[in-house]
Design a protein around this motif. Structure first.
Motif, PDB file in Angstrom:
ATOM      1  N   THR A   1       0.819  -1.213   0.000  1.00 48.28           N
ATOM      2  CA  THR A   1       0.000   0.000   0.000  1.00 48.28           C
ATOM      3  C   THR A   1       0.853   1.263   0.000  1.00 48.28           C
ATOM      4  O   THR A   1       0.441   2.282  -0.568  1.00 48.28           O
TER       5      THR A   1
ATOM      6  N   GLU B   1       1.004   5.320  -4.598  1.00 47.54           N
ATOM      7  CA  GLU B   1       1.120   6.527  -5.416  1.00 47.54           C
ATOM      8  C   GLU B   1       2.109   6.331  -6.560  1.00 47.54           C
ATOM      9  O   GLU B   1       1.843   6.754  -7.695  1.00 47.54           O
TER      10      GLU B   1
ATOM     11  N   LYS C   1      -7.842  -3.099   1.658  1.00 47.99           N
ATOM     12  CA  LYS C   1      -6.897  -2.063   2.091  1.00 47.99           C
ATOM     13  C   LYS C   1      -6.138  -1.484   0.903  1.00 47.99           C
ATOM     14  O   LYS C   1      -5.907  -0.276   0.826  1.00 47.99           O
TER      15      LYS C   1
ATOM     16  N   ARG D   1      -8.444   0.771  -1.169  1.00 54.17           N
ATOM     17  CA  ARG D   1      -8.553   2.090  -0.548  1.00 54.17           C
ATOM     18  C   ARG D   1      -7.318   2.941  -0.863  1.00 54.17           C
ATOM     19  O   ARG D   1      -7.435   4.120  -1.224  1.00 54.17           O
ATOM     20  N   ALA D   2      -6.148   2.330  -0.761  1.00 55.08           N
ATOM     21  CA  ALA D   2      -4.907   3.066  -1.031  1.00 55.08           C
ATOM     22  C   ALA D   2      -4.832   3.525  -2.484  1.00 55.08           C
ATOM     23  O   ALA D   2      -4.394   4.646  -2.773  1.00 55.08           O
TER      24      ALA D   2
ATOM     25  N   ALA E   1      -7.397   4.104  -4.492  1.00 55.55           N
ATOM     26  CA  ALA E   1      -8.390   5.159  -4.703  1.00 55.55           C
ATOM     27  C   ALA E   1      -7.876   6.494  -4.177  1.00 55.55           C
ATOM     28  O   ALA E   1      -8.049   7.542  -4.826  1.00 55.55           O
ATOM     29  N   GLN E   2      -7.238   6.470  -3.013  1.00 53.78           N
ATOM     30  CA  GLN E   2      -6.686   7.699  -2.452  1.00 53.78           C
ATOM     31  C   GLN E   2      -5.555   8.242  -3.321  1.00 53.78           C
ATOM     32  O   GLN E   2      -5.456   9.445  -3.557  1.00 53.78           O
ATOM     33  N   ALA E   3      -4.695   7.336  -3.805  1.00 54.23           N
ATOM     34  CA  ALA E   3      -3.595   7.758  -4.670  1.00 54.23           C
ATOM     35  C   ALA E   3      -4.118   8.333  -5.979  1.00 54.23           C
ATOM     36  O   ALA E   3      -3.589   9.333  -6.493  1.00 54.23           O
TER      37      ALA E   3
ATOM     38  N   GLU F   1      -6.971   9.829  -6.515  1.00 51.75           N
ATOM     39  CA  GLU F   1      -7.544  11.156  -6.272  1.00 51.75           C
ATOM     40  C   GLU F   1      -6.430  12.192  -6.113  1.00 51.75           C
ATOM     41  O   GLU F   1      -6.521  13.308  -6.644  1.00 51.75           O
ATOM     42  N   LYS F   2      -5.371  11.826  -5.423  1.00 53.92           N
ATOM     43  CA  LYS F   2      -4.271  12.757  -5.179  1.00 53.92           C
ATOM     44  C   LYS F   2      -3.509  13.064  -6.457  1.00 53.92           C
ATOM     45  O   LYS F   2      -3.120  14.211  -6.704  1.00 53.92           O
TER      46      LYS F   2
ATOM     47  N   SER G   1      -6.081   7.504 -12.660  1.00 56.94           N
ATOM     48  CA  SER G   1      -6.641   6.284 -12.097  1.00 56.94           C
ATOM     49  C   SER G   1      -6.424   5.100 -13.037  1.00 56.94           C
ATOM     50  O   SER G   1      -7.160   4.923 -14.024  1.00 56.94           O
TER      51      SER G   1
ATOM     52  N   TYR H   1     -14.938   2.176  -3.670  1.00 56.52           N
ATOM     53  CA  TYR H   1     -13.725   2.931  -3.956  1.00 56.52           C
ATOM     54  C   TYR H   1     -13.683   3.513  -5.362  1.00 56.52           C
ATOM     55  O   TYR H   1     -12.770   4.263  -5.692  1.00 56.52           O
TER      56      TYR H   1
END
Length: 232
Positions: free
Chosen positions: A95, A99, A115, A118-119, A121-123, A125-126, A130, A164
């Motif tokens: 995880t 990024e 997990k 989630r990581a 999806a967060q990466a 967005e940042k 995608s 996600y």
């Protein structure tokens, strides 16, 4: 990585690429499938620069890598001059590398836990990028191997999509080395059909023709293209 003295000459790699593509076409026709429906992913992990340049010279543009950091060193500069490359992560992903993976890869084939979803999806967005993902299924329930267990695959697919917002293209598997691969390929296809997924990444140098017969859309071939793997 320093070039290995065991690297095949460019002419040999070109011949191997031609032979593998011919065998893919023959396997598709034997299965009543369109050869255009099966994509060759060249597994480029551990290969020296001259081998990569040789296979790029054949027109191959889709590559699979096992490790994020190794792939960064191999492909970052090449990608700047070859925007048509498609890079696929086919090895386990931590995880904390999410990024970096999102930055480099077009497809991540080894989503195997919530997990990690989630990581990613967060990466995404940042980073504003995608990659598409495949869910890796541990069809043999091997404790040493990555992948979600078959009976948990449906729920992970749903979570990846709905919770996600990931683009789940399909499924990936690596059958146990000491078992007949065909039942595992059929299991993966059944799981994909049940979840409305069209992409099946399955089959490697020793069994990609069997995988094609079972519905593979992507085959991951390394040794048959490059010879025995060069070790870092």
């Amino acid at each position: 990585m320093t070039p290995s003295s065991s690297a095949l000459p460019p002419s040999s790699i070109a011949e191997r690429v031609t032979a593998v593509r011919a065998r893919i076409d023959a396997a598709c026709r034997a299965a009543g499938r369109d050869p255009g429906d099966v994509t060759l992913t060249a597994v480029s992990k551990t290969q020296p620069p001259e081998a990569i340049d040789a296979i790029l010279g054949t027109g191959q543009r889709i590559f699979g890598e096992n490790r994020v950091q190794e792939a960064q060193g191999r492909w970052t500069e090449r990608r700047a001059t070859s925007p048509d490359l498609e890079l696929r992560l086919i090895g386990p992903l931590q995880t904390n590398k999410g990024e970096d993976a999102v930055d480099l890869f077009d497809v991540i084939e080894t989503l195997d836990r919530e997990k990690l979803a989630r990581a990613l999806a967060q990466a995404a967005e940042k980073r504003g990028r995608s990659p598409r993902v495949l869910v890796q299924v541990n069809t043999g329930a091997e404790p040493q191997k990555a992948g979600v267990l078959p009976d948990a695959a449906d729920s992970l697919i749903v979570a990846a999509r709905e919770t996600y917002g990931l683009t789940v293209d399909g499924l990936m598997c690596i059958p146990p080395a000491d078992q007949d691969a065909e039942p595992h390929f059929k299991m993966l296809r059944h799981l994909a059909d049940r979840n409305g997924l069209s992409v099946l990444s399955m089959g490697m140098s020793g069994d990609y023709e069997t995988a094609i017969r079972c519905g593979a859309t992507h085959v991951r071939v390394g040794t048959a293209l490059f010879g025995e793997r060069n070790r870092p």
